[in-house]
Motif scaffolding. Sequence first.
Motif, mmCIF file in Angstrom:
data_model
loop_
_atom_site.group_PDB
_atom_site.id
_atom_site.type_symbol
_atom_site.label_atom_id
_atom_site.label_comp_id
_atom_site.label_asym_id
_atom_site.label_seq_id
_atom_site.Cartn_x
_atom_site.Cartn_y
_atom_site.Cartn_z
ATOM 1 N N ASP A 186 0.822 -1.214 0.000
ATOM 2 C CA ASP A 186 0.000 0.000 0.000
ATOM 3 C C ASP A 186 0.860 1.271 0.000
ATOM 4 O OD1 ASP A 186 -2.958 0.737 0.223
ATOM 5 O OD2 ASP A 186 -2.193 1.908 1.903
ATOM 6 N N TRP A 187 0.161 2.401 0.022
ATOM 7 C CA TRP A 187 0.810 3.677 0.265
ATOM 8 C C TRP A 187 1.294 3.716 1.707
ATOM 9 C CZ3 TRP A 187 1.155 5.514 -4.351
ATOM 10 C CH2 TRP A 187 0.076 5.510 -5.241
ATOM 11 N N PRO A 188 2.295 4.546 2.010
ATOM 12 C CA PRO A 188 3.065 5.383 1.089
ATOM 13 C C PRO A 188 4.205 4.646 0.388
ATOM 14 C CG PRO A 188 3.746 5.820 3.331
ATOM 15 C CD PRO A 188 2.606 4.829 3.425
ATOM 16 N N ALA B 55 4.328 2.333 -1.887
ATOM 17 C CA ALA B 55 4.228 2.142 -3.334
ATOM 18 C C ALA B 55 4.747 3.341 -4.114
ATOM 19 C CB ALA B 55 2.781 1.843 -3.721
ATOM 20 N N ALA B 56 4.708 4.518 -3.504
ATOM 21 C CA ALA B 56 5.199 5.721 -4.177
ATOM 22 C C ALA B 56 6.715 5.691 -4.364
ATOM 23 C CB ALA B 56 4.798 6.970 -3.399
ATOM 24 N N PHE B 57 7.405 4.896 -3.532
ATOM 25 C CA PHE B 57 8.873 4.848 -3.556
ATOM 26 C C PHE B 57 9.360 3.436 -3.897
ATOM 27 C CE2 PHE B 57 7.415 8.005 -0.461
ATOM 28 C CZ PHE B 57 7.958 9.164 -1.013
ATOM 29 N N TRP B 58 8.624 2.768 -4.770
ATOM 30 C CA TRP B 58 8.897 1.360 -5.033
ATOM 31 C C TRP B 58 10.287 1.136 -5.610
ATOM 32 C CZ3 TRP B 58 9.753 -0.485 -10.018
ATOM 33 C CH2 TRP B 58 9.409 0.368 -11.073
ATOM 34 N N ARG B 59 10.783 2.066 -6.409
ATOM 35 C CA ARG B 59 12.124 1.876 -6.973
ATOM 36 C C ARG B 59 13.182 1.896 -5.867
ATOM 37 N NH1 ARG B 59 9.655 5.134 -11.034
ATOM 38 N NH2 ARG B 59 9.736 4.153 -13.113
ATOM 39 N N GLN B 60 13.094 2.881 -4.990
ATOM 40 C CA GLN B 60 14.076 2.988 -3.903
ATOM 41 C C GLN B 60 13.982 1.795 -2.950
ATOM 42 O OE1 GLN B 60 11.922 5.361 -5.057
ATOM 43 N NE2 GLN B 60 12.534 7.411 -4.328
ATOM 44 N N ILE B 61 12.758 1.377 -2.637
ATOM 45 C CA ILE B 61 12.582 0.316 -1.642
ATOM 46 C C ILE B 61 12.986 -1.041 -2.216
ATOM 47 C CG2 ILE B 61 10.876 -0.890 -0.215
ATOM 48 C CD1 ILE B 61 9.391 1.855 -0.051
ATOM 49 N N THR B 62 12.634 -1.336 -3.446
ATOM 50 C CA THR B 62 13.052 -2.617 -4.028
ATOM 51 C C THR B 62 14.564 -2.662 -4.205
ATOM 52 O OG1 THR B 62 12.590 -1.795 -6.273
ATOM 53 C CG2 THR B 62 10.849 -3.063 -5.171
ATOM 54 N N VAL C 299 2.796 12.815 -0.325
ATOM 55 C CA VAL C 299 3.367 11.656 -1.019
ATOM 56 C C VAL C 299 2.512 11.213 -2.191
ATOM 57 C CG1 VAL C 299 3.933 9.200 -0.781
ATOM 58 C CG2 VAL C 299 4.603 10.813 1.011
ATOM 59 N N VAL C 300 1.222 11.062 -1.942
ATOM 60 C CA VAL C 300 0.349 10.414 -2.927
ATOM 61 C C VAL C 300 -0.336 11.413 -3.844
ATOM 62 C CG1 VAL C 300 -1.585 8.828 -3.260
ATOM 63 C CG2 VAL C 300 -0.019 8.506 -1.326
ATOM 64 N N TRP C 301 -1.184 12.244 -3.264
ATOM 65 C CA TRP C 301 -2.098 13.029 -4.101
ATOM 66 C C TRP C 301 -1.399 14.202 -4.779
ATOM 67 C CZ3 TRP C 301 -5.412 9.549 -4.644
ATOM 68 C CH2 TRP C 301 -5.737 8.703 -3.573
#
Length: 219
Positions: A68-70, A72-79, A131-133
Amino acid sequence: MLEIFGVGFGRTGTLSLKKALERLGFGPCHHMLGLFEDPDTVALWQAAARGEPVDWTRVYQGYRSGVDWPGAAFWRQITAAFPEAKVILTERDPDAWYASAESSIHAAAVAPLPDDADPLFARVRQMSLDVVWDGVFGGRFTDRQHALDVYEGHIAAVKRELDPARLLVFEVGQGWEPLCAFLGVPAPDEPFPRSNDRAAFTAQLARLRAAGSTAEPAG
């Protein structure tokens, strides 16, 4: 250490996936609603929204999975920060996703706050706006076509950029089998969790707003 990370946008079955992962033994699972129980990390997410370096191991300390958020907004950094973590991309029909997100999580994020609003709720809501909207959707979520373009572009980018061997593309309606096969665990002999009821989500989020409760909404 984060072992599983869900990169799907909110309202694609992320709360159902959270409950499923915890049922399979991969909990606790980080989710936006859990920030009411972990308020110290809200500032870290706000720093990430400003483009500042973030210690992702600190953000996910104590969690075996996240959806989920937040995040998913930083998926590149987290993966990248957790290169061994398996990744799950929850998908949903784009039109159904937009209708659900518009009437639930977006409506909650932009509704006027009462004067006596719980300060923690106000902080989490402001973080979600940053972050999201205003971040992921550039302040244009109410532009339906723009929001759908962002949603579909996200899905395409995840599929394009991540190693297919690391990635499961998943719809919660598929149930236990594909998820358990991907994770290498047996499927429980019980129904897959269903926590995407829009009315229940909205009602329970309203209780959080009014009372500053730390109880997690049940789906």
